[in-house]
Design a protein around this motif. Sequence first.
Motif, mmCIF file in Angstrom:
data_model
loop_
_atom_site.group_PDB
_atom_site.id
_atom_site.type_symbol
_atom_site.label_atom_id
_atom_site.label_comp_id
_atom_site.label_asym_id
_atom_site.label_seq_id
_atom_site.Cartn_x
_atom_site.Cartn_y
_atom_site.Cartn_z
ATOM 1 N N UNK A 133 0.807 -1.210 0.000
ATOM 2 C CA UNK A 133 0.000 0.000 0.000
ATOM 3 C C UNK A 133 0.840 1.260 0.000
ATOM 4 N N UNK A 134 0.192 2.402 -0.195
ATOM 5 C CA UNK A 134 0.878 3.690 -0.152
ATOM 6 C C UNK A 134 1.399 3.944 1.261
ATOM 7 N N UNK A 135 2.436 4.763 1.328
ATOM 8 C CA UNK A 135 3.104 4.957 2.611
ATOM 9 C C UNK A 135 3.229 6.434 2.963
ATOM 10 N N UNK A 136 3.529 6.656 4.237
ATOM 11 C CA UNK A 136 3.871 7.982 4.762
ATOM 12 C C UNK A 136 5.055 7.804 5.699
ATOM 13 N N UNK A 137 6.071 8.640 5.543
ATOM 14 C CA UNK A 137 7.201 8.650 6.456
ATOM 15 C C UNK A 137 6.950 9.707 7.523
ATOM 16 N N UNK A 138 7.064 9.315 8.785
ATOM 17 C CA UNK A 138 6.787 10.213 9.899
ATOM 18 C C UNK A 138 8.027 10.386 10.764
ATOM 19 N N UNK A 139 8.140 11.535 11.381
ATOM 20 C CA UNK A 139 9.184 11.762 12.374
ATOM 21 C C UNK A 139 8.936 10.845 13.564
ATOM 22 N N UNK A 140 9.936 10.056 13.992
ATOM 23 C CA UNK A 140 9.705 9.131 15.114
ATOM 24 C C UNK A 140 9.308 9.847 16.397
ATOM 25 N N UNK A 141 9.923 10.989 16.680
ATOM 26 C CA UNK A 141 9.587 11.713 17.907
ATOM 27 C C UNK A 141 8.158 12.235 17.868
ATOM 28 N N UNK A 220 15.757 5.599 15.544
ATOM 29 C CA UNK A 220 14.988 5.467 14.309
ATOM 30 C C UNK A 220 15.042 6.764 13.513
ATOM 31 N N UNK A 221 15.495 6.661 12.257
ATOM 32 C CA UNK A 221 15.542 7.850 11.405
ATOM 33 C C UNK A 221 14.141 8.265 10.985
ATOM 34 N N UNK A 222 13.328 7.292 10.577
ATOM 35 C CA UNK A 222 11.948 7.538 10.164
ATOM 36 C C UNK A 222 11.091 6.348 10.548
ATOM 37 N N UNK A 223 9.820 6.592 10.736
ATOM 38 C CA UNK A 223 8.846 5.527 10.920
ATOM 39 C C UNK A 223 7.925 5.546 9.708
ATOM 40 N N UNK A 224 7.705 4.377 9.122
ATOM 41 C CA UNK A 224 6.881 4.295 7.920
ATOM 42 C C UNK A 224 5.516 3.711 8.270
ATOM 43 N N UNK A 225 4.480 4.303 7.709
ATOM 44 C CA UNK A 225 3.118 3.807 7.859
ATOM 45 C C UNK A 225 2.592 3.463 6.475
ATOM 46 N N UNK A 226 2.286 2.188 6.248
ATOM 47 C CA UNK A 226 1.703 1.726 4.983
ATOM 48 C C UNK A 226 0.223 1.443 5.204
ATOM 49 N N UNK A 227 -0.603 1.888 4.286
ATOM 50 C CA UNK A 227 -2.043 1.629 4.365
ATOM 51 C C UNK A 227 -2.503 1.055 3.032
ATOM 52 N N UNK A 244 -12.140 -3.493 5.745
ATOM 53 C CA UNK A 244 -11.054 -2.848 6.493
ATOM 54 C C UNK A 244 -9.723 -2.938 5.750
ATOM 55 N N UNK A 245 -8.909 -1.912 5.888
ATOM 56 C CA UNK A 245 -7.607 -1.862 5.230
ATOM 57 C C UNK A 245 -6.559 -2.626 6.040
ATOM 58 N N UNK A 246 -5.510 -3.084 5.351
ATOM 59 C CA UNK A 246 -4.340 -3.652 6.026
ATOM 60 C C UNK A 246 -3.417 -2.503 6.415
ATOM 61 N N UNK A 247 -2.918 -2.556 7.644
ATOM 62 C CA UNK A 247 -2.094 -1.481 8.184
ATOM 63 C C UNK A 247 -0.720 -2.017 8.565
ATOM 64 N N UNK A 248 0.320 -1.284 8.186
ATOM 65 C CA UNK A 248 1.689 -1.645 8.547
ATOM 66 C C UNK A 248 2.371 -0.413 9.149
#
Length: 431
Positions: A133-141, A220-227, A244-248
Amino acid sequence: MPRRVKRNCCTLDRKLLLAAVARVSKVVVSRHPKAILTCLRLRAAHGQLQLAGTDLDTAIVTTVNCEGSLPVCVVRCDELARRLKVAKSAECTLRLDGEGAGQRLVVNGGAVEHALPTFDPKEYPPVRAIPKGDYVLCSPEELKTGLGTALLATAREPSRYAIDGILFECDEAGARLVATDGRRLVTRELPEIEGPFRGSAILPRRLATVAQKLIEPKLDANIVVHIKPNPPTKDSNGQEQREPADLFVGGPRWMLWSCEPEGRFPRYRDVVPVSKSKFAIDRARLIELINEVSLATDDCHRGVTLDLSSDRVEVSAGSGEIGKARGSIPVEFLGGGDDHIVTAVHPAFLADALRSIDDEQIVLNVGQNKLDVTCNTVRGCPALIYGAGTKHTCWTVMPIHTALPPGRRTLGTNFQPGEGDEAPERAVAAA
């Protein structure tokens, strides 16, 4: 000379392996009628030991560098952790001995070898390790702090479906986390994001709790969220139903999987009240005042009363049975409506909101009370609470009904007493 690698045996750093087992143990349950769900799955190949665990609703995969190879095996998670904790050596080896029901995983972390019974790998539930799925990179903090804040307001009852999770929403304005338990609502902005995903999904509370614990901002440099949305299905009447969507959610060494809970998240923007009377208050001093005054609350008298005026806020609580408490601190009236409002809130909800805001000053934004003509008392309005310098975290806290009588002190200066209303001076005393 390079170290000779044995077959069915791998060598790795003991502390790193123990840390990996601890990560998996945040998902794997310690007790279950199905014993295999108390286990983790191990496999070593190509210089990586992969550990996987699941409780059927949430799954985790993590890896550790190693030398050698190890076929797939399944052992008790807590027993492996116990053996690794008591070992003394910097390195440890994992070796498979025997076959079938008599197969054992031999753990050697020093002078002692521990032989752990194994389970049939074919009986272990499938674990999704590859995100889709598409992803978003988030700041870990930012994500760790945001999840911690949002978890305060999630419903604790699993029967409440969508609101026992956190709404993850991403659009052109940025990303945000939204949570509510029906009595309070919080939105937390995530300003630093990258990635193509645009839309929304509900993160289950279990997934959010484990992710919040696993994120290490210093490492962690980045946290990735895939939906990954799933195509809709049709019910017996031919109507399309949303699946429901699969979440990673993953970091450099771990990946979590779960599935969206059923139901739809409420239209939270309709709940947030419009801006009214604004009072700027020192956050730390208000927290201290709330904590002390709330000692005079119990199950029958849960709320604390806030008497807001142009220069002070008086906080009071209690009854004849449990005693009373009262205190006040200075405030600054910022305008927007009446400069005097009396309302009541749950002290724990107010304290949670105040602790999650970083600013030294907070803004308490609340509308004037309304008259309930059916019982001739006043009803409070929801209060907005946010930092004076930023609105990255914004809380909506519902009021507690205290049955205060109508009067100028409880309904504002425009109140005109009518027949049957309490006299203003009596209302002042009651407030």
